[in-house]
Motif scaffolding. Structure first.
Motif, short mmCIF file in Angstrom:
data_model
loop_
_atom_site.label_atom_id
_atom_site.label_comp_id
_atom_site.label_asym_id
_atom_site.label_seq_id
_atom_site.Cartn_x
_atom_site.Cartn_y
_atom_site.Cartn_z
N UNK A 97 0.84 -1.19 0.00
CA UNK A 97 0.00 0.00 0.00
C UNK A 97 0.88 1.24 0.00
N UNK A 98 0.41 2.27 -0.70
CA UNK A 98 1.18 3.50 -0.73
C UNK A 98 1.20 4.12 0.66
N UNK A 99 2.30 4.84 0.90
CA UNK A 99 2.45 5.46 2.20
C UNK A 99 2.79 4.49 3.30
N UNK A 100 3.32 3.30 2.94
CA UNK A 100 3.65 2.32 3.97
C UNK A 100 4.73 2.89 4.90
N UNK A 101 4.55 2.62 6.18
CA UNK A 101 5.47 3.16 7.20
C UNK A 101 6.81 2.43 7.13
N UNK A 102 7.87 3.05 7.63
CA UNK A 102 9.17 2.35 7.69
C UNK A 102 9.07 1.04 8.45
N UNK B 16 2.68 -0.59 -6.10
CA UNK B 16 2.21 0.33 -5.06
C UNK B 16 0.72 0.48 -5.22
N UNK B 17 -0.01 -0.08 -4.23
CA UNK B 17 -1.47 -0.06 -4.28
C UNK B 17 -1.98 1.31 -3.88
N UNK B 18 -2.88 1.80 -4.65
CA UNK B 18 -3.46 3.12 -4.37
C UNK B 18 -4.33 3.05 -3.12
N UNK B 19 -4.18 4.04 -2.25
CA UNK B 19 -4.95 4.15 -1.00
C UNK B 19 -5.74 5.44 -1.07
N UNK B 20 -6.96 5.37 -0.65
CA UNK B 20 -7.83 6.56 -0.69
C UNK B 20 -7.49 7.46 0.50
N UNK B 21 -6.45 8.28 0.32
CA UNK B 21 -6.00 9.15 1.40
C UNK B 21 -6.15 10.63 1.07
N UNK B 22 -6.88 10.95 0.02
CA UNK B 22 -7.14 12.35 -0.32
C UNK B 22 -8.63 12.54 -0.58
N UNK B 23 -9.18 13.59 0.02
CA UNK B 23 -10.57 13.94 -0.23
C UNK B 23 -10.65 14.79 -1.49
N UNK B 24 -11.75 14.78 -2.19
CA UNK B 24 -11.88 15.59 -3.40
C UNK B 24 -11.92 17.08 -3.06
N UNK B 25 -11.49 17.90 -4.02
CA UNK B 25 -11.49 19.35 -3.87
C UNK B 25 -12.38 19.96 -4.94
N UNK B 26 -13.06 21.07 -4.51
CA UNK B 26 -13.99 21.76 -5.39
C UNK B 26 -13.23 22.55 -6.44
N UNK B 27 -13.73 22.52 -7.68
CA UNK B 27 -13.09 23.25 -8.76
C UNK B 27 -14.18 23.73 -9.73
N UNK B 28 -14.37 25.07 -9.85
CA UNK B 28 -13.65 26.15 -9.19
C UNK B 28 -14.25 26.44 -7.81
N UNK B 29 -13.50 27.15 -6.95
CA UNK B 29 -14.03 27.43 -5.60
C UNK B 29 -14.94 28.64 -5.55
N UNK B 30 -15.20 29.29 -6.69
CA UNK B 30 -16.06 30.48 -6.70
C UNK B 30 -16.74 30.58 -8.05
N UNK B 31 -17.76 31.46 -8.14
CA UNK B 31 -18.48 31.66 -9.37
C UNK B 31 -19.57 32.67 -9.19
N UNK B 32 -20.35 32.86 -10.22
CA UNK B 32 -21.44 33.84 -10.18
C UNK B 32 -22.71 33.22 -10.71
N UNK B 33 -23.84 33.77 -10.22
CA UNK B 33 -25.17 33.30 -10.61
C UNK B 33 -26.07 34.50 -10.82
N UNK B 34 -27.04 34.33 -11.68
CA UNK B 34 -28.05 35.37 -11.87
C UNK B 34 -29.03 35.36 -10.70
#
Length: 785
Positions: A385-390, A473-491
């Motif tokens: 697994x990725x991020x395996x400890x020493x 190296x097995x992928x581990x779900x260690x990151x949460x998704x991020x919003x893109x874009x973080x801003x915008x406009x609406x009518x």
């Protein structure tokens, strides 16, 4: 009647061959070719004269052939002539005629092989040149003599026949020619064999010249080539003769089987090698070397069930070369007993005798050598697994030593580990991590990390084996998704525009990323009354207003979640600017100030930033003032110290000293000034620009530490000289120095007056009193009293 009778007798003599050209007839005949039988009716045609025969090679010349006469005039009143080949045509001059008597003569020797007959035309004229008789034909036939020997078409005839051929087998044909008349015995040829050795194995047909076998017993291994002497004779074998040769070669048949020279062969070879020759198997074959009947082919009948050996044939010596094609193992089998057979490439003749040594035994002794260790699994593939400890165990890359008869110890070590990520136990081959591997490592190829492990034994010399360790190296779900874009406009109107398209990104690889789940934060339930999210696809959603809201900046809290196991989620702030829009769904220009806030910086935040900058400026102002004040005070103190030093440390350089104990005139401490020079070593600002150096803008070397005692002054000076020589910011000694031009009209006097005389009494030092306090000591010493 007498004339007719004479003509009939002449014709009868010609028909019986009694002409003068034939032996036995002494007098030539007289012909009346134009005489006609008188009749009361029509005129009959002239007589046809039969051919006149004459033998070739006639030596009594000129030779009378015949005499022709016309009975229309008396003798002497007729002129005779002949024309045709041999007279006035080539060959000219062979024949002639007496124009008064009509006698025809042969003037030269005839050769039947060149011309076998001549056709002449005879003419009879009166003395006035008028034609008495019509021209008539006169044919002269050359009779052949046996004057040509027969000739073989070739001096040497060649033929081939298989050895062991049956009697009557055709071999070749001898041909000869004879230039004499083929209708006579002069060209009747007969063939014979003059000599062929013993026994008589060949015969020749006397009429056709065909050579055939007459007995059995043709053996190429006994006699390979036969030479025959041939003869041909004309006159049916009793005339002239000629000779030629016939070379008959026996063609080989496979009537001799190959045989080994020995019944048993002994050889040795080492284990753990392949592609090496062990030894040679000698054979004998009496057939033609280089032919398929001679070429040997070897077969291993038994003793090699696993196919470790192979035998190839040496095309030059016809020997069998035994070689190892698969590595041998001494520990499994230390000796091989092979049964080998040999035969020809071509099938053996049916009548050939059976070989006595068609098979042989080959004994191969295997020698023990030190073999390299063998990894039990190579390459070894595992996952982590990725991020395996020493100190996380990865795998045990163990090997075994095939040398069971020798007690050896194996040692493991790394050969290739580009990230220095792994640790290998030297005794057991156990592999574990020694730090955390970065997911961004350039040595991760498609999620795989590759390392090379070596193992060697302690034999002399040691043997080493190489193993490849591939770690996924097995992928581990260690990151949460991020919003893109973080801003915008609406009518501000829900029915205007298409809403705000939102997406998400995740640093994790599939399947720990999309599809993403978008949700208004459950902690703020009032958001659901004004806002809504509509999922478009696996990675995007659309934000829309449920009803009209106040224009301006709105902060929405969204909850994002990925599809990993376990899933990761993050609550993120979304800045949405609500503005007035036109018919096209875009914000109007009057709402541009509001869109600035959509960039994530509010008015309050901007005020806080400006206030922080002003406070920093106020705090830094006292520090600047205090630093400037200290700098001025330091400069003033430095000048004061220099003034005291100049006044109180004037040395008399005209004293010669009093020996080794007189040290007052040359005080070494004057070179140092440890109190004041320490302050001088500090930088006083930006260093001046050196105009006399090639690198005028180079930074000066750092200040050197001053000596602490008089004993170190020599080292200090030598170090300074070395630093000056290696300093690129100063010119070398032989470089022309460039000084700035200071202009004309200096108020100071020239210094050349100091050398204008040899004594101090000629110098005027009264001006020293006007130069200020620094020169007061000099004014007291040298000024007027």
């Amino acid at each position: 009647m007498e004339t007719v009778l004479l003509l009939a007798l002449g014709l009868l003599a010609q028909s019986l061959g009694l002409s003068l050209g034939v032996p036995g007839l002494r007098r030539p005949s007289t012909l009346f070719p134009w005489r006609r039988t008188p009749t009361l009716g029509r005129v009959r045609r002239a007589w046809v004269i039969p051919p006149i025969s004459v033998s070739e090679n006639q030596k009594r010349l000129p030779y009378l052939l015949v005499q022709i006469k016309s009975d229309k005039q008396e003798l002497g009143s007729v002129i005779y002539s002949i024309q045709g080949p041999g007279v006035d045509e080539e060959p000219r001059g062979m024949f002639s005629i007496d124009k008064f008597t009509g006698k025809v003569f042969l003037n030269d020797m005839l050769d039947r092989e060149k011309t076998d007959r001549f056709r002449l035309r005879a003419f009879a004229l009166d003395l006035g040149g008028s034609t008495l008789e019509e021209p008539t034909d006169l044919e002269i036939v050359v009779v052949d003599q046996n004057d040509n020997r027969p000739v073989f078409r070739q001096e040497v005839f060649t033929g081939q026949v298989l050895e062991g051929a049956i009697p009557g087998t055709y071999v070749t044909r001898a041909e000869a020619t004879d230039a004499d008349d083929p209708e006579t015995d002069n060209a009747a040829l007969r063939y014979s064999i003059l000599e062929q050795g013993s026994p008589q194995l060949f015969s020749i047909d006397e009429h056709t010249g065909e050579i055939r076998t007459v007995q059995v017993g043709l053996d190429r291994e006994v006699v390979a080539v036969y030479n025959l002497s041939l003869q041909v004779a004309d006159m049916s074998g009793d005339g002239l003769t000629a000779t030629a040769s016939a070379i008959i070669t026996l063609e080989d048949v496979n009537d001799n089987a190959p045989e080994f020279t020995r019944d048993e062969f002994f050889m040795e070879t080492s284990e753990a090698v392949s592609g090496v020759d062990v030894g040679r198997l000698e054979v004998e074959d009496r057939d033609l070397p280089g032919s398929p009947n001679w070429a040997a082919k070897f077969t291993i009948l038994e003793g090699d069930p696993d196919g470790h050996f192979a035998i190839r044939t040496d095309p030059k010596t016809n020997e069998g070369v035994l070689s190892v094609v698969k590595p041998l193992d001494y520990e499994s089998c230390d000796q091989y007993d092979l049964q080998v057979a040999v035969q020809n490439e071509a099938p053996l003749h049916a009548a050939a005798p059976r070989a006595e040594r068609g098979q042989a035994r080959v004994s191969v002794q295997v020698q023990d050598v030190n073999e390299a260790p063998v990894f039990q699994e190579n390459p070894l593939r595992t996952s982590l697994a990725e991020g395996a400890a020493p100190r996380t165990p990865v795998a045990t890359f163990s090997a075994r030593d095939p040398d069971t008869e020798q007690l050896q110890r194996l040692s493991y070590f790394k050969d290739y580990d580009p990230e220095d990520w792994l640790h290998v136990d030297g005794a057991t081959g156990q592999v574990q991590t020694q730090r955390v591997l970065s997911p961004a490592s350039p040595f991760l190829k498609d999620g795989w990390y590759r390392a090379i492990i070596l193992v060697h034994d302690n034999a002399s010399p040691p043997c080493t084996a190489t193993g490849t360790l591939s770690i996924e190296i097995l992928e581990v779900n260690d990151h949460a998704p991020e919003l893109s874009p973080p801003s915008g406009s609406l009518c501000s109107e829900p029915d205007q525009g298409s809403g705000l398209l939102l997406g998400a990104v995740d640093e994790d690889l599939p399947p720990h990323g999309a599809p993403f789940h978008f949700q208004l934060s459950p902690r703020v339930p009032e958001l659901a009354r004004n806002w809504s999210l509509n999922q478009i696809n696996m990675s995007h959603t659309r934000l829309q207003l449920r009803h009209q809201v106040q224009e301006g900046l709105h902060h929405l809290s969204l909850l994002l979640r990925d599809s990993g196991q376990p899933p990761q989620q993050r609550e993120q702030l979304l800045n949405v600017t609500v503005c007035r829009c036109g018919h096209d769904g875009a914000c109007l220009p009057g709402a541009s100030a509001l869109r600035v806030g959509a960039a994530g910086i509010s008015l309050g935040a901007l005020v806080i930033v400006l206030a922080s900058v002003a406070l920093l400026l106020l705090l830094s102002l006292p520090v600047v003032v205090l630093t400037r004040f200290r700098q001025q005070s330091w400069d003033k103190g430095l000048l004061q110290g220099l003034q005291d030093d100049l006044r109180d440390n004037i040395l008399n350089y005209d004293e010669q000293g009093g020996g080794e104990e007189d040290q007052d005139a040359y005080d070494i401490g004057q070179l140092r000034h440890p109190t004041h020079l320490a302050a001088l070593s500090a930088p006083l600002g930006r260093p001046p620009l050196r105009r006399d150096a090639p690198f005028g803008r180079a930074r000066p070397p750092p200040p050197r530490a001053l000596p602490t005692s008089a004993a170190d002054i020599v080292d200090f000076i030598n170090g300074g000289l070395e630093a000056a020589d290696s300093d690129l910011s100063v010119p070398p000694y032989d470089t022309a120095l460039i000084y700035d031009y200071e202009g004309d009209g200096s108020v100071a006097g020239t210094l050349s007056s100091l050398l204008s005389s040899l004594g101090d009494e000629d110098q005027d030092y009264s001006c020293l009193q006007d130069w200020g306090p620094r020169f007061a000591r000099l004014a007291d010493l040298y000024g007027p009293h």
